[in-house]
Design a protein around this motif. Sequence first.
Motif, PDB file in Angstrom:
ATOM      1  N   MET A   1      15.213   6.533  -4.399  1.00  0.00           N
ATOM      2  CA  MET A   1      14.631   7.715  -5.208  1.00  0.00           C
ATOM      3  C   MET A   1      14.766   7.497  -6.561  1.00  0.00           C
ATOM      4  O   MET A   1      15.221   6.542  -7.137  1.00  0.00           O
ATOM      5  N   ALA A   2      13.808   8.198  -7.388  1.00  0.00           N
ATOM      6  CA  ALA A   2      13.526   7.945  -8.764  1.00  0.00           C
ATOM      7  C   ALA A   2      13.302   9.307  -9.596  1.00  0.00           C
ATOM      8  O   ALA A   2      12.511  10.034  -8.812  1.00  0.00           O
ATOM      9  N   ILE A   3      13.858   8.930 -10.758  1.00  0.00           N
ATOM     10  CA  ILE A   3      13.407  10.097 -11.669  1.00  0.00           C
ATOM     11  C   ILE A   3      12.102   9.716 -12.485  1.00  0.00           C
ATOM     12  O   ILE A   3      11.942   8.752 -13.113  1.00  0.00           O
ATOM     13  N   LEU A   4      10.819  10.601 -12.351  1.00  0.00           N
ATOM     14  CA  LEU A   4       9.779  10.268 -12.848  1.00  0.00           C
ATOM     15  C   LEU A   4       9.600  10.799 -14.171  1.00  0.00           C
ATOM     16  O   LEU A   4       9.987  11.902 -14.476  1.00  0.00           O
ATOM     17  N   PRO A   5       8.678  10.079 -15.074  1.00  0.00           N
ATOM     18  CA  PRO A   5       8.506  10.797 -16.345  1.00  0.00           C
ATOM     19  C   PRO A   5       7.463  12.177 -16.269  1.00  0.00           C
ATOM     20  O   PRO A   5       6.676  12.149 -15.405  1.00  0.00           O
ATOM     21  N   ILE A   6       7.946  13.048 -16.867  1.00  0.00           N
ATOM     22  CA  ILE A   6       7.188  14.265 -17.095  1.00  0.00           C
ATOM     23  C   ILE A   6       6.147  14.491 -18.110  1.00  0.00           C
ATOM     24  O   ILE A   6       6.549  14.068 -19.266  1.00  0.00           O
ATOM     25  N   VAL A   7       4.818  14.679 -17.690  1.00  0.00           N
ATOM     26  CA  VAL A   7       3.736  14.769 -18.567  1.00  0.00           C
ATOM     27  C   VAL A   7       3.789  16.080 -19.313  1.00  0.00           C
ATOM     28  O   VAL A   7       4.109  17.023 -18.813  1.00  0.00           O
ATOM     29  N   THR A   8       3.542  15.888 -20.557  1.00  0.00           N
ATOM     30  CA  THR A   8       3.706  17.303 -21.572  1.00  0.00           C
ATOM     31  C   THR A   8       2.398  17.704 -22.212  1.00  0.00           C
ATOM     32  O   THR A   8       1.482  16.527 -22.320  1.00  0.00           O
ATOM     33  N   VAL A   9       2.207  18.938 -22.484  1.00  0.00           N
ATOM     34  CA  VAL A   9       1.084  19.418 -23.314  1.00  0.00           C
ATOM     35  C   VAL A   9       0.943  18.486 -24.504  1.00  0.00           C
ATOM     36  O   VAL A   9       1.693  18.048 -25.156  1.00  0.00           O
ATOM     37  N   PRO A  10      -0.278  18.036 -25.062  1.00  0.00           N
ATOM     38  CA  PRO A  10      -1.725  18.427 -24.450  1.00  0.00           C
ATOM     39  C   PRO A  10      -2.239  17.275 -23.786  1.00  0.00           C
ATOM     40  O   PRO A  10      -3.494  17.107 -23.761  1.00  0.00           O
ATOM     41  N   ASP A  11      -1.303  16.775 -22.834  1.00  0.00           N
ATOM     42  CA  ASP A  11      -2.084  15.459 -22.041  1.00  0.00           C
ATOM     43  C   ASP A  11      -3.156  16.230 -21.252  1.00  0.00           C
ATOM     44  O   ASP A  11      -3.011  17.069 -20.372  1.00  0.00           O
ATOM     45  N   PRO A  12      -4.552  15.454 -21.155  1.00  0.00           N
ATOM     46  CA  PRO A  12      -5.689  16.062 -20.551  1.00  0.00           C
ATOM     47  C   PRO A  12      -5.255  16.133 -19.143  1.00  0.00           C
ATOM     48  O   PRO A  12      -6.019  16.857 -18.323  1.00  0.00           O
ATOM     49  N   LEU A  13      -4.486  15.302 -18.417  1.00  0.00           N
ATOM     50  CA  LEU A  13      -4.064  15.279 -17.111  1.00  0.00           C
ATOM     51  C   LEU A  13      -3.701  16.675 -16.579  1.00  0.00           C
ATOM     52  O   LEU A  13      -4.287  17.029 -15.414  1.00  0.00           O
ATOM     53  N   LEU A  14      -2.986  17.420 -17.495  1.00  0.00           N
ATOM     54  CA  LEU A  14      -2.637  18.755 -17.108  1.00  0.00           C
ATOM     55  C   LEU A  14      -3.715  19.737 -17.054  1.00  0.00           C
ATOM     56  O   LEU A  14      -3.500  20.917 -16.340  1.00  0.00           O
ATOM     57  N   LYS A  15      -4.857  19.293 -17.322  1.00  0.00           N
ATOM     58  CA  LYS A  15      -6.045  20.397 -17.324  1.00  0.00           C
ATOM     59  C   LYS A  15      -6.887  19.830 -15.868  1.00  0.00           C
ATOM     60  O   LYS A  15      -8.000  20.558 -15.497  1.00  0.00           O
ATOM     61  N   LYS A  16      -6.688  18.948 -15.100  1.00  0.00           N
ATOM     62  CA  LYS A  16      -7.343  18.436 -13.970  1.00  0.00           C
ATOM     63  C   LYS A  16      -6.980  19.385 -12.846  1.00  0.00           C
ATOM     64  O   LYS A  16      -5.827  19.690 -12.426  1.00  0.00           O
ATOM     65  N   VAL A  17      -7.878  19.290 -11.991  1.00  0.00           N
ATOM     66  CA  VAL A  17      -7.536  19.885 -10.591  1.00  0.00           C
ATOM     67  C   VAL A  17      -7.085  18.744  -9.485  1.00  0.00           C
ATOM     68  O   VAL A  17      -7.669  17.949  -9.421  1.00  0.00           O
ATOM     69  N   SER A  18      -5.954  19.513  -8.830  1.00  0.00           N
ATOM     70  CA  SER A  18      -5.341  18.080  -8.016  1.00  0.00           C
ATOM     71  C   SER A  18      -6.190  18.498  -6.410  1.00  0.00           C
ATOM     72  O   SER A  18      -6.775  19.392  -6.200  1.00  0.00           O
ATOM     73  N   GLU A  19      -6.084  17.313  -5.936  1.00  0.00           N
ATOM     74  CA  GLU A  19      -6.934  16.923  -4.715  1.00  0.00           C
ATOM     75  C   GLU A  19      -5.862  17.281  -3.538  1.00  0.00           C
ATOM     76  O   GLU A  19      -4.703  16.644  -3.348  1.00  0.00           O
ATOM     77  N   PRO A  20      -6.636  17.685  -2.395  1.00  0.00           N
ATOM     78  CA  PRO A  20      -5.426  17.865  -1.110  1.00  0.00           C
ATOM     79  C   PRO A  20      -4.926  16.528  -0.562  1.00  0.00           C
ATOM     80  O   PRO A  20      -5.683  15.548  -0.781  1.00  0.00           O
ATOM     81  N   VAL A  21      -3.753  16.688  -0.165  1.00  0.00           N
ATOM     82  CA  VAL A  21      -3.136  15.611   0.492  1.00  0.00           C
ATOM     83  C   VAL A  21      -3.761  15.320   1.991  1.00  0.00           C
ATOM     84  O   VAL A  21      -3.692  16.463   2.669  1.00  0.00           O
TER      85      VAL A  21
END
Length: 171
Positions: A1-21
């Motif tokens: 297991m791993a602790i992943l880095p968390i993206v913070t605002v204003p990163d444009p990734l946070l504005k994207k719509v995620s895709e179904p698995v």
Amino acid sequence: MAILPIVTVPDPLLKKVSEPVEKVDDKVRAFLDDMLETMYAAPGIGLAAVQVGKLWRILVIDIASDDEEPNPMYFINPVITWTSEEFNTYNEGCLSIPEQYADVERPAECKVDFIDYNGDEKEIHADGLLATCIQHEMDHLNGVVFIDYLSKIKRGIYVRKVKKLVREKEE
Ligand code: K1U
Ligand code: ZN
């Protein structure tokens, strides 16, 4: 297991719509394990995949308090199928907007269809903090963060504060 880095605002990734698995396999389960570890380490009560850089429609949530047994919940491809007419206000935080809080009004109850850790289809009727948290995390999957409900001026203030905080942590 791993602790992943968390993206913070204003990163444009946070504005994207995620895709179904498409399929819940061992790769997805390993990612769910990493998300849960990351959420517990933060600490937080919820986390969406986009917050750790992956545009998958996946959430993990655990609203158990410190004196309760952990109760991890995994939501894959969640869909809100019903919301109550009654609303609740909660002073929300977000791991992508560290140390900032604001009152957000949301439906007090919701029903959600989702796929669980084992790939089984499930439905949940949530209220209280769980309903708030599910809706907050669902917003992430649609590129929305809680400060988007605030005025442009307030949003700008929050973003500037987070940028300063992140800069200070990097120094
Ligand atoms: O960033 C996130 O999406 C997680 C967020 C979830 C959330 C909090 C409050 C209302 C709605 C959704 C957090 O977990 S912020 C941290 C937090 O609320 C918390 C941390 C430790 C103990 C208890 C709460
Ligand atoms: Zn959040």
